[in-house]
Design a protein around this motif. Structure first.
Motif, PDB file in Angstrom:
ATOM      1  N   ALA A  89       4.352  18.883  -6.723  1.00  0.00           N
ATOM      2  CA  ALA A  89       4.035  17.926  -7.929  1.00  0.00           C
ATOM      3  C   ALA A  89       5.288  16.662  -7.315  1.00  0.00           C
ATOM      4  O   ALA A  89       5.016  15.024  -7.880  1.00  0.00           O
ATOM      5  N   ALA A  90       6.368  17.622  -7.044  1.00  0.00           N
ATOM      6  CA  ALA A  90       7.936  16.939  -6.255  1.00  0.00           C
ATOM      7  C   ALA A  90       7.767  15.476  -5.166  1.00  0.00           C
ATOM      8  O   ALA A  90       7.887  14.577  -5.195  1.00  0.00           O
ATOM      9  N   VAL A  91       6.794  16.488  -4.281  1.00  0.00           N
ATOM     10  CA  VAL A  91       6.224  15.135  -3.329  1.00  0.00           C
ATOM     11  C   VAL A  91       5.426  14.181  -3.645  1.00  0.00           C
ATOM     12  O   VAL A  91       5.704  13.111  -3.087  1.00  0.00           O
ATOM     13  N   GLN A  92       4.576  14.259  -4.420  1.00  0.00           N
ATOM     14  CA  GLN A  92       3.612  13.739  -5.837  1.00  0.00           C
ATOM     15  C   GLN A  92       4.278  12.291  -5.782  1.00  0.00           C
ATOM     16  O   GLN A  92       4.268  11.234  -5.600  1.00  0.00           O
ATOM     17  N   ASP A  93       5.305  13.372  -6.876  1.00  0.00           N
ATOM     18  CA  ASP A  93       6.460  11.954  -7.223  1.00  0.00           C
ATOM     19  C   ASP A  93       7.431  11.126  -6.089  1.00  0.00           C
ATOM     20  O   ASP A  93       7.253   9.471  -5.888  1.00  0.00           O
ATOM     21  N   LEU A  94       7.568  11.663  -5.476  1.00  0.00           N
ATOM     22  CA  LEU A  94       8.458  10.775  -4.057  1.00  0.00           C
ATOM     23  C   LEU A  94       8.043   9.756  -3.143  1.00  0.00           C
ATOM     24  O   LEU A  94       7.779   8.764  -2.793  1.00  0.00           O
ATOM     25  N   LYS A 104      17.857   6.664 -16.076  1.00  0.00           N
ATOM     26  CA  LYS A 104      17.654   7.880 -15.940  1.00  0.00           C
ATOM     27  C   LYS A 104      18.926   8.147 -16.461  1.00  0.00           C
ATOM     28  O   LYS A 104      20.292   8.078 -16.384  1.00  0.00           O
ATOM     29  N   TYR A 105      18.604   9.739 -17.508  1.00  0.00           N
ATOM     30  CA  TYR A 105      20.238   9.803 -18.408  1.00  0.00           C
ATOM     31  C   TYR A 105      20.270  11.542 -17.859  1.00  0.00           C
ATOM     32  O   TYR A 105      20.129  12.774 -18.266  1.00  0.00           O
ATOM     33  N   PRO A 106      20.454  11.955 -16.148  1.00  0.00           N
ATOM     34  CA  PRO A 106      20.295  13.070 -16.301  1.00  0.00           C
ATOM     35  C   PRO A 106      21.579  14.086 -16.670  1.00  0.00           C
ATOM     36  O   PRO A 106      23.311  13.135 -17.311  1.00  0.00           O
ATOM     37  N   GLN A 107      21.558  15.379 -17.635  1.00  0.00           N
ATOM     38  CA  GLN A 107      22.777  16.124 -17.587  1.00  0.00           C
ATOM     39  C   GLN A 107      22.994  17.125 -16.294  1.00  0.00           C
ATOM     40  O   GLN A 107      22.548  17.003 -15.441  1.00  0.00           O
ATOM     41  N   ARG A 108      24.361  17.435 -16.613  1.00  0.00           N
ATOM     42  CA  ARG A 108      25.031  18.338 -15.814  1.00  0.00           C
ATOM     43  C   ARG A 108      24.349  19.531 -15.153  1.00  0.00           C
ATOM     44  O   ARG A 108      23.773  20.182 -16.851  1.00  0.00           O
ATOM     45  N   GLY A 109      24.066  19.812 -14.285  1.00  0.00           N
ATOM     46  CA  GLY A 109      23.068  20.639 -13.690  1.00  0.00           C
ATOM     47  C   GLY A 109      22.073  20.178 -13.738  1.00  0.00           C
ATOM     48  O   GLY A 109      21.207  20.605 -12.768  1.00  0.00           O
ATOM     49  N   ASP A 110      21.623  19.253 -13.531  1.00  0.00           N
ATOM     50  CA  ASP A 110      20.414  18.796 -13.401  1.00  0.00           C
ATOM     51  C   ASP A 110      20.675  17.882 -12.020  1.00  0.00           C
ATOM     52  O   ASP A 110      21.736  17.297 -11.397  1.00  0.00           O
ATOM     53  N   ILE A 111      18.874  17.862 -10.685  1.00  0.00           N
ATOM     54  CA  ILE A 111      19.156  17.537  -9.801  1.00  0.00           C
ATOM     55  C   ILE A 111      18.332  16.150  -9.575  1.00  0.00           C
ATOM     56  O   ILE A 111      17.106  16.934  -9.918  1.00  0.00           O
ATOM     57  N   SER A 112      18.445  15.394  -9.023  1.00  0.00           N
ATOM     58  CA  SER A 112      17.140  14.267  -8.316  1.00  0.00           C
ATOM     59  C   SER A 112      16.731  14.332  -6.917  1.00  0.00           C
ATOM     60  O   SER A 112      18.414  14.941  -6.477  1.00  0.00           O
ATOM     61  N   ALA A 113      15.500  13.966  -6.505  1.00  0.00           N
ATOM     62  CA  ALA A 113      15.943  13.646  -5.149  1.00  0.00           C
ATOM     63  C   ALA A 113      14.941  11.825  -5.666  1.00  0.00           C
ATOM     64  O   ALA A 113      14.055  11.939  -6.099  1.00  0.00           O
ATOM     65  N   ARG A 114      15.156  11.261  -4.054  1.00  0.00           N
ATOM     66  CA  ARG A 114      14.967  10.445  -4.308  1.00  0.00           C
ATOM     67  C   ARG A 114      14.759   9.343  -2.784  1.00  0.00           C
ATOM     68  O   ARG A 114      15.027   9.455  -1.988  1.00  0.00           O
ATOM     69  N   SER A 115      13.504   8.735  -2.969  1.00  0.00           N
ATOM     70  CA  SER A 115      13.485   7.537  -1.379  1.00  0.00           C
ATOM     71  C   SER A 115      14.652   6.804  -1.780  1.00  0.00           C
ATOM     72  O   SER A 115      15.212   6.007  -2.248  1.00  0.00           O
ATOM     73  N   ALA A 116      15.659   6.629  -0.380  1.00  0.00           N
ATOM     74  CA  ALA A 116      16.986   5.810  -0.502  1.00  0.00           C
ATOM     75  C   ALA A 116      16.676   4.178  -0.285  1.00  0.00           C
ATOM     76  O   ALA A 116      16.844   2.461  -0.633  1.00  0.00           O
ATOM     77  N   THR A 140      12.535  12.426  -8.438  1.00  0.00           N
ATOM     78  CA  THR A 140      12.119  13.462  -8.580  1.00  0.00           C
ATOM     79  C   THR A 140      12.848  13.865  -9.067  1.00  0.00           C
ATOM     80  O   THR A 140      14.299  13.624  -8.351  1.00  0.00           O
ATOM     81  N   ALA A 141      12.793  15.066  -9.995  1.00  0.00           N
ATOM     82  CA  ALA A 141      13.839  15.859 -10.527  1.00  0.00           C
ATOM     83  C   ALA A 141      13.815  16.959 -10.673  1.00  0.00           C
ATOM     84  O   ALA A 141      12.497  17.632 -11.193  1.00  0.00           O
ATOM     85  N   ARG A 142      14.462  18.189 -10.757  1.00  0.00           N
ATOM     86  CA  ARG A 142      14.887  19.144 -11.108  1.00  0.00           C
ATOM     87  C   ARG A 142      15.976  19.482 -12.255  1.00  0.00           C
ATOM     88  O   ARG A 142      16.924  19.420 -11.985  1.00  0.00           O
ATOM     89  N   ARG A 143      15.214  19.761 -13.315  1.00  0.00           N
ATOM     90  CA  ARG A 143      15.886  19.902 -14.502  1.00  0.00           C
ATOM     91  C   ARG A 143      17.017  21.094 -14.476  1.00  0.00           C
ATOM     92  O   ARG A 143      16.258  22.060 -14.739  1.00  0.00           O
ATOM     93  N   MET A 184       1.571  -0.959   0.115  1.00  0.00           N
ATOM     94  CA  MET A 184      -0.054  -0.097   0.140  1.00  0.00           C
ATOM     95  C   MET A 184       0.677   1.769  -0.435  1.00  0.00           C
ATOM     96  O   MET A 184       1.788   1.201   0.961  1.00  0.00           O
ATOM     97  N   PRO A 185       0.661   1.983  -0.586  1.00  0.00           N
ATOM     98  CA  PRO A 185       1.379   3.366  -0.781  1.00  0.00           C
ATOM     99  C   PRO A 185       1.554   4.468   0.302  1.00  0.00           C
ATOM    100  O   PRO A 185       0.111   4.320   1.505  1.00  0.00           O
ATOM    101  N   GLY A 186       2.667   4.772   0.423  1.00  0.00           N
ATOM    102  CA  GLY A 186       1.926   5.973   1.510  1.00  0.00           C
ATOM    103  C   GLY A 186       1.210   6.759   1.179  1.00  0.00           C
ATOM    104  O   GLY A 186       0.705   7.883   0.532  1.00  0.00           O
ATOM    105  N   SER A 187       1.079   7.802   2.286  1.00  0.00           N
ATOM    106  CA  SER A 187      -0.198   9.244   1.854  1.00  0.00           C
ATOM    107  C   SER A 187       0.714   9.826   1.965  1.00  0.00           C
ATOM    108  O   SER A 187       1.790  10.581   3.617  1.00  0.00           O
ATOM    109  N   ALA A 188       1.686  11.338   1.207  1.00  0.00           N
ATOM    110  CA  ALA A 188       2.556  12.302   0.425  1.00  0.00           C
ATOM    111  C   ALA A 188       1.428  12.972   1.902  1.00  0.00           C
ATOM    112  O   ALA A 188       0.522  13.049   2.006  1.00  0.00           O
TER     113      ALA A 188
END
Length: 279
Positions: free
Chosen positions: A16-21, A189-201, A27-30, A1-5
């Motif tokens: 949107a980032a919280v819902q992604d996580l 995932k194919y990030p480019q220089r300057g991109d940042i992502s956040a994930r649950s480990a 989630t990511a910020r290009r 069962m998914p968690g509740s954001a």
């Protein structure tokens, strides 16, 4: 069962980032930083790796031709720009609360010849996640190079941060008979220089085989909710002069030791199941 954001009034991009996580687990910020900023980060990473490889315990293996090194904040010239970036701050506050703690700064480097890692999460599921369906830590990743397919891209199985199988080895490694499930979900995932992502480990992931001649360094910033406890696995410190130079809004999230002189970190965040790579 998914968690509740977490709910509350958030800017649309943070919501949107919280819902992604809470949904995909990543989630990511290009284009959060410039490519030039990422190039300076790479210089600092390469200097730290050269120093770490020259001493006992300076770098730990995460599989053949793949290493992890933890560093002190002062070893990264862009540390303040990173931890004070509005997206980083906003995501941390939204997911972990206003008193989040910066607990880890390091980097992974898969070199030519790195092989597929076993599917894994970075530590066992905390009780707060299991019982309350709440995320208590985040890992931010920044690539130091423009990622290509032949470099061994990061691969993640969306939604698996909630997987809770008692057969997981050490609470981290799914049994091999479940690999087809993760391979069916996998996204590279194919990030480019300057991109940042956040994930649950906790989201099941792996590094893939680097078939190129190029290394693929990735910076890691680890952040905890209060009481999450991951700081016990890390040894970063700052000098008093460096701490005093930081904006108060950054100091408030740094609870690491303040020392007269920095000493090189002996790595202790070893993940034994990654040392040999995928069998």
């Amino acid at each position: 069962m998914p968690g509740s954001a977490p709910t509350g009034a958030l800017a649309p991009h943070l919501e949107a980032a919280v819902q992604d996580l809470y949904g995909d687990g990543i989630t990511a910020r290009r284009g959060a930083f410039t490519p030039q900023w990422a190039d300076l980060m790479r210089e600092d990473v390469e200097a730290a790796f050269a120093e770490a490889r020259g001493r006992e315990g300076g770098a730990v293996g995460r599989g053949p031709h793949r290493y992890y090194v933890e560093i002190h904040p002062q070893q990264l010239r862009g540390f303040v720009e990173l931890v004070d970036h509005p997206w980083v701050v906003g995501v941390c506050e939204a997911v972990l609360g206003p008193d989040y703690r910066i607990v880890e700064l390091g980097f992974d480097i898969p070199f030519a010849g790195a092989v597929n890692q076993p599917w894994h999460r970075d530590f066992p599921m905390p009780d707060a996640t299991r019982g309350e369906r709440r995320l208590t830590s985040l890992a931010f990743n920044l690539t130091a190079v423009d990622t290509r397919e032949d470099m061994g891209p990061f691969e993640i199985a969306p939604g698996t941060q909630w997987d809770d199988d008692p057969r997981f080895g050490h609470g981290m490694f799914p049994p091999r008979d479940t690999y087809p499930c993760y391979e069916g979900l996998a996204e590279r995932k194919y990030p480019q220089r300057g991109d940042i992502s956040a994930r649950s480990a906790l989201t099941i992931h792996r590094g893939t085989a680097n078939r190129s001649a190029d290394a693929r360094p990735v910076l890691v910033l680890g952040v905890d909710a209060p009481g999450a406890g991951n700081d016990a696995h890390h040894d970063m410190a700052v000098t008093a002069a460096f701490r005093d130079s930081l904006p108060e809004r950054v100091r408030a999230h740094l609870h690491c030791p303040v020392v007269d002189e920095l000493t090189p970190i002996v790595q202790k965040h070893t993940i034994e199941g990654l040392v040999m790579g995928e069998a």
